[in-house]
Write a protein that holds these residues in place. Structure first.
Motif, PDB file in Angstrom:
ATOM      1  N   CYS A 226     -10.398   3.083   4.128  1.00 26.34           N
ATOM      2  CA  CYS A 226      -9.181   3.703   3.591  1.00 26.34           C
ATOM      3  C   CYS A 226      -7.945   3.205   4.340  1.00 26.34           C
ATOM      4  N   VAL A 227      -8.066   3.054   5.654  1.00 29.47           N
ATOM      5  CA  VAL A 227      -6.945   2.522   6.435  1.00 29.47           C
ATOM      6  C   VAL A 227      -6.635   1.089   6.008  1.00 29.47           C
ATOM      7  N   LEU A 228      -7.664   0.277   5.808  1.00 30.22           N
ATOM      8  CA  LEU A 228      -7.448  -1.109   5.374  1.00 30.22           C
ATOM      9  C   LEU A 228      -6.855  -1.170   3.971  1.00 30.22           C
ATOM     10  N   PHE A 229      -7.283  -0.273   3.085  1.00 29.25           N
ATOM     11  CA  PHE A 229      -6.696  -0.248   1.743  1.00 29.25           C
ATOM     12  C   PHE A 229      -5.228   0.163   1.795  1.00 29.25           C
ATOM     13  N   GLU A 230      -4.895   1.107   2.651  1.00 32.20           N
ATOM     14  CA  GLU A 230      -3.487   1.485   2.795  1.00 32.20           C
ATOM     15  C   GLU A 230      -2.673   0.320   3.345  1.00 32.20           C
ATOM     16  N   LEU A 231      -3.250  -0.419   4.287  1.00 34.97           N
ATOM     17  CA  LEU A 231      -2.577  -1.616   4.789  1.00 34.97           C
ATOM     18  C   LEU A 231      -2.414  -2.655   3.682  1.00 34.97           C
ATOM     19  N   ALA A 232      -3.418  -2.797   2.823  1.00 33.52           N
ATOM     20  CA  ALA A 232      -3.313  -3.727   1.689  1.00 33.52           C
ATOM     21  C   ALA A 232      -2.213  -3.301   0.723  1.00 33.52           C
ATOM     22  N   ILE A 233      -2.061  -2.010   0.504  1.00 32.14           N
ATOM     23  CA  ILE A 233      -0.998  -1.513  -0.379  1.00 32.14           C
ATOM     24  C   ILE A 233       0.376  -1.842   0.198  1.00 32.14           C
ATOM     25  N   GLN A 234       0.532  -1.685   1.505  1.00 33.59           N
ATOM     26  CA  GLN A 234       1.819  -2.001   2.123  1.00 33.59           C
ATOM     27  C   GLN A 234       2.099  -3.502   2.096  1.00 33.59           C
ATOM     28  N   VAL A 235       1.070  -4.316   2.271  1.00 31.43           N
ATOM     29  CA  VAL A 235       1.256  -5.766   2.150  1.00 31.43           C
ATOM     30  C   VAL A 235       1.672  -6.130   0.734  1.00 31.43           C
ATOM     31  N   ALA A 236       1.055  -5.489  -0.260  1.00 31.24           N
ATOM     32  CA  ALA A 236       1.432  -5.743  -1.650  1.00 31.24           C
ATOM     33  C   ALA A 236       2.875  -5.327  -1.919  1.00 31.24           C
TER      34      ALA A 236
END
Length: 285
Positions: A226-236
């Motif tokens: 979940c933390v990595l997905f949130e980081l992916a959302i911010q990168v997007a």
């Protein structure tokens, strides 16, 4: 190159890659008696004595139920460790085969993708190894008192490998979301709008893919994902902002998918090439 030339090069590079894997397997086969076997058995041997099988001298051990079981287990561990040890060599062979057909920016993205994916896989595998003792203690402790737990080497090694692979592969999923955003398939708006569903499906995915099926291991996988997905959302979000600024500068912002973009009618400069008049005259003999 011709098609036959490409196939010949592919054959040579696959052969070299397999040779490196074979060398790595031989090294790992020798390493098994010098620390690798203890490293694999450490999560099991760190359990309390009432939760593991103890030999006569008090040391922990795994059971082998057939004649070739010990040799096959050692070969299996050596082969997997050989693939990991020789990874830089066979990955270079793959990269050397595909890199002539890539542009400069594609090479840069390819190197970044391989580096990040390798780091995420190693991070997931390391987290799985750290949590292995706690997961075994929880699962084996459910048997209660009066039950002697004696794991076979085949079952334990298969369990460890499946857990490491499950954690390593699951940590790659947020990177796939970033790649889809970079190529324009998945936008930040879609990811942000689906954040709750992403977290819910991540927990469901962790519950199905973890071989232990206990809540501790499931949450230990789902939390970092979940933390990595949130980081992916911010990168997007950052990527989409830069893309919007670039499109606004080119006058492409707000165009529909079926609407033609404005064309730049200005002539582009030509590459300076020497003309026939500039070439020195050649004397004929």
């Amino acid at each position: 190159m011709t098609l036959i030339g490409h196939l010949r090069e592919l054959r040579n590079r696959v052969g070299i890659a397999l040779l490196f894997v074979l060398i790595g397997t031989a090294v790992a086969f020798w390493w098994y008696e010098h620390g690798l076997g203890d490293f694999i058995r450490a999560p099991y041997c760190n359990l309390p004595e009432d939760l593991r099988y103890n030999e006569a001298d008090g040391s922990c051990g795994l059971l082998v139920t057939d004649v070739f079981g010990g040799a096959l287990i050692r070969l299996k561990i050596a082969f997997i460790a050989g693939i990991v040890l020789s990874a830089p060599c066979w990955l270079y062979q793959i990269w050397a085969f595909i890199t002539p057909g890539l542009k400069r920016n594609e090479k840069r993205f390819g190197v970044s993708f391989v580096a990040v994916s390798t780091l995420l896989f190693a991070l997931g595998a390391a987290l799985a190894y750290i949590s292995l003792s706690a997961g075994l203690r929880l699962l084996l402790g459910l048997a209660g008192e009066g039950v002697v737990v004696a794991l076979t080497a085949q079952d334990y090694i298969g369990f460890v490998i499946s857990l490491l692979l499950a954690f390593g592969v699951s940590f790659e999923l947020p990177l796939i979301a970033v790649v889809l955003n970079l190529v324009g398939v998945l936008s930040h708006a879609v990811l942000a709008r689906s954040r709750r569903w992403i977290y819910f499906l991540t927990i469901v995915f962790a519950a199905f893919i973890t071989p232990t099926q206990d809540p501790f291991t499931m949450l230990l996988m789902a939390g970092p994902m979940c933390v990595l997905f949130e980081l992916a959302i911010q990168v997007a979000r950052v990527v989409d902002k830069r893309r919007a600024k670039r499109e606004a500068a080119l006058g492409l912002q707000g165009l529909d998918d079926d609407e033609a973009s404005p064309l730049d009618a200005a002539p582009s400069p030509l590459d300076p090439r020497p003309s026939a008049l500039d070439e020195p005259a050649q004397t004929q003999r």
